[in-house]
Design an enzyme around this catalytic site. Structure first.
Site, PDB file in Angstrom:
ATOM      1  N   LEU A   1       0.837  -1.204   0.000  1.00 37.76           N
ATOM      2  CA  LEU A   1       0.000   0.000   0.000  1.00 37.76           C
ATOM      3  C   LEU A   1       0.869   1.251   0.000  1.00 37.76           C
ATOM      4  CD1 LEU A   1      -2.620  -1.231   2.638  1.00 37.76           C
ATOM      5  CD2 LEU A   1      -2.869  -1.216   0.146  1.00 37.76           C
ATOM      6  N   GLY A   2       1.833   1.259  -0.932  1.00 39.85           N
ATOM      7  CA  GLY A   2       2.676   2.441  -1.103  1.00 39.85           C
ATOM      8  C   GLY A   2       1.965   3.483  -1.933  1.00 39.85           C
TER       9      GLY A   2
ATOM     10  N   GLY B   1      -0.183   1.428  -4.616  1.00 39.51           N
ATOM     11  CA  GLY B   1      -1.113   0.479  -4.017  1.00 39.51           C
ATOM     12  C   GLY B   1      -2.182   1.136  -3.167  1.00 39.51           C
TER      13      GLY B   1
ATOM     14  N   ARG C   1       3.489  -3.357   5.313  1.00 37.26           N
ATOM     15  CA  ARG C   1       4.335  -3.418   6.506  1.00 37.26           C
ATOM     16  C   ARG C   1       4.104  -2.226   7.422  1.00 37.26           C
ATOM     17  NH1 ARG C   1      10.309  -4.242   4.289  1.00 37.26           N
ATOM     18  NH2 ARG C   1       9.566  -2.530   2.970  1.00 37.26           N
TER      19      ARG C   1
ATOM     20  N   GLY D   1       0.797   6.475 -12.061  1.00 36.90           N
ATOM     21  CA  GLY D   1       1.472   7.230 -11.013  1.00 36.90           C
ATOM     22  C   GLY D   1       0.545   7.692  -9.909  1.00 36.90           C
TER      23      GLY D   1
ATOM     24  N   LYS E   1       4.700  -2.941 -20.463  1.00 37.02           N
ATOM     25  CA  LYS E   1       4.964  -1.810 -19.566  1.00 37.02           C
ATOM     26  C   LYS E   1       6.428  -1.369 -19.669  1.00 37.02           C
ATOM     27  CE  LYS E   1       4.063   1.061 -16.132  1.00 37.02           C
ATOM     28  NZ  LYS E   1       5.269   1.271 -15.353  1.00 37.02           N
TER      29      LYS E   1
ATOM     30  N   ASN F   1       7.605   2.365 -20.681  1.00 35.91           N
ATOM     31  CA  ASN F   1       8.474   3.225 -19.887  1.00 35.91           C
ATOM     32  C   ASN F   1       9.713   3.653 -20.663  1.00 35.91           C
ATOM     33  OD1 ASN F   1       6.603   2.678 -17.895  1.00 35.91           O
ATOM     34  ND2 ASN F   1       8.128   2.484 -16.290  1.00 35.91           N
TER      35      ASN F   1
ATOM     36  N   GLU G   1       8.577   6.529 -22.508  1.00 38.38           N
ATOM     37  CA  GLU G   1       8.453   7.629 -21.538  1.00 38.38           C
ATOM     38  C   GLU G   1       9.801   8.310 -21.311  1.00 38.38           C
ATOM     39  OE1 GLU G   1       8.041   7.252 -16.894  1.00 38.38           O
ATOM     40  OE2 GLU G   1       6.111   6.821 -17.844  1.00 38.38           O
ATOM     41  N   TYR G   2      10.875   7.515 -21.212  1.00 34.11           N
ATOM     42  CA  TYR G   2      12.212   8.085 -21.044  1.00 34.11           C
ATOM     43  C   TYR G   2      12.520   9.052 -22.190  1.00 34.11           C
ATOM     44  CZ  TYR G   2      14.026   4.930 -17.343  1.00 34.11           C
ATOM     45  OH  TYR G   2      14.269   4.276 -16.166  1.00 34.11           O
TER      46      TYR G   2
END
Length: 295
Positions: free
Chosen positions: A8-9, A12, A31, A114, A166, A170, A173-174
């Site tokens: 759940l960062g 998440g 955690r 994001g 993905k 990305n 995206e770079y």
């Protein structure tokens, strides 16, 4: 639907909120006890009714592998694990094989969106069996942006295809970010354009270079017109490197993506050893002046 969510960062946590807003029952574990719904992954599994679906959103590498291994010992045949982190596509075959020993299904899903995903939705690229994708479709529909499904979700192919898609996303995206960044620097250095932030903002509508990334650059310049509060140091999270590796493996030229990745490497050097060598060579063959280090 009912869903277990491990991790759940920044991503998440917002995914849990978006899923709950759509009416799904989400049991989350992290955690950090301040955001977690349960004390352990084992408790999360216990709270889910079978057949279960558990989505993993933890850092790639060892954290993901360890989570898959733990779930392999806790889940039952017919359960489904969805790996939604930024793992390398080659890890997916090993994850799927480990879970398959116990009859557990596996999907890999590349997720883009994001910190804005909770509001705007996430672009999703899934890899795995069609039946497993269809089973999880109510979850995917809740996470993707509003509008036609095909504009925010793709079943990219078999296991590994989601993370491969993905990875390439990305890499692109770079390149896009590097092009915008170089344009910003040239405008700022020229002396001809005296209002750089407003010039870039004027590209936001009607021009062929308009995009969400451009909108985010405009937002950053609104907050700090000269970006003076930032240091020009840029990390990379892995996908850019993997994209370049795959371009070599498949003999596909990707000069823009490769240059963008190398530019990030250069950003981390306070004093480039390579440029020292160039300066020394110019001095040796042409007597060109050099700049000595301060003692």
């Amino acid at each position: 639907m009912q869903l277990g969510l491990v991790g759940l960062g920044r991503m998440g946590f917002n995914m849990r909120e978006r899923l709950r807003a759509a009416g799904h029952d989400v049991v989350g574990y992290d955690r950090n006890p301040e955001v977690s719904d349960v004390a352990s992954i084992a408790e999360l599994v216990q709270k889910l009714a079978g057949p279960r679906i558990v989505w993993i959103m933890v850092p790639h590498g060892d954290p993901t592998r360890q989570t898959v291994e733990e779930l392999a010992g806790l889940l039952s045949a017919g359960d489904l694990v969805i790996e939604g982190g930024n793992s390398k596509f080659t890890d997916d075959q090993a994850n799927a094989a480990l879970l398959a020993e116990n009859g557990i299904k596996y999907l890999d899903v590349g997720v883009s969106g994001g910190v804005w995903g909770a509001k705007n939705g996430y672009g999703l690229m899934a890899g795995g069996d069609a039946a497993d994708v269809e089973r999880a479709m109510p979850i995917f529909d809740a996470l993707r942006p509003e509008g036609p499904r095909e504009e925010g979700f793709a079943h990219a192919g078999p296991v590994g295809a989601g993370h491969y898609a993905k990875m390439v996303h990305n890499g692109i995206e770079y390149g896009l970010m590097q092009a915008y960044a170089e344009g910003f620097e040239l405008l700022s250095a020229s002396g001809v354009v005296t209002n750089v932030p407003e010039t870039i903002k004027a590209w936001s509508r009607g021009t062929v270079v308009r995009s969400w990334l451009l909108d985010l650059l405009v937002r950053a310049l609104d907050e700090d017109p000269e970006l003076s509060e930032l240091r020009g140091y840029v990390n990379d999270s892995g996908e850019g490197r993997w994209t370049v590796e795959e371009s070599i493996n498949n003999a596909v030229p990707t000069p823009v993506m490769t240059a963008a990745l190398f530019a990030r490497f250069a950003s981390r050097q306070e004093d480039s050893p390579a440029m020292k060598a160039v300066a020394a060579l110019r001095n040796q063959f042409g007597g060109h002046a050099t700049t000595k280090t301060e003692k």
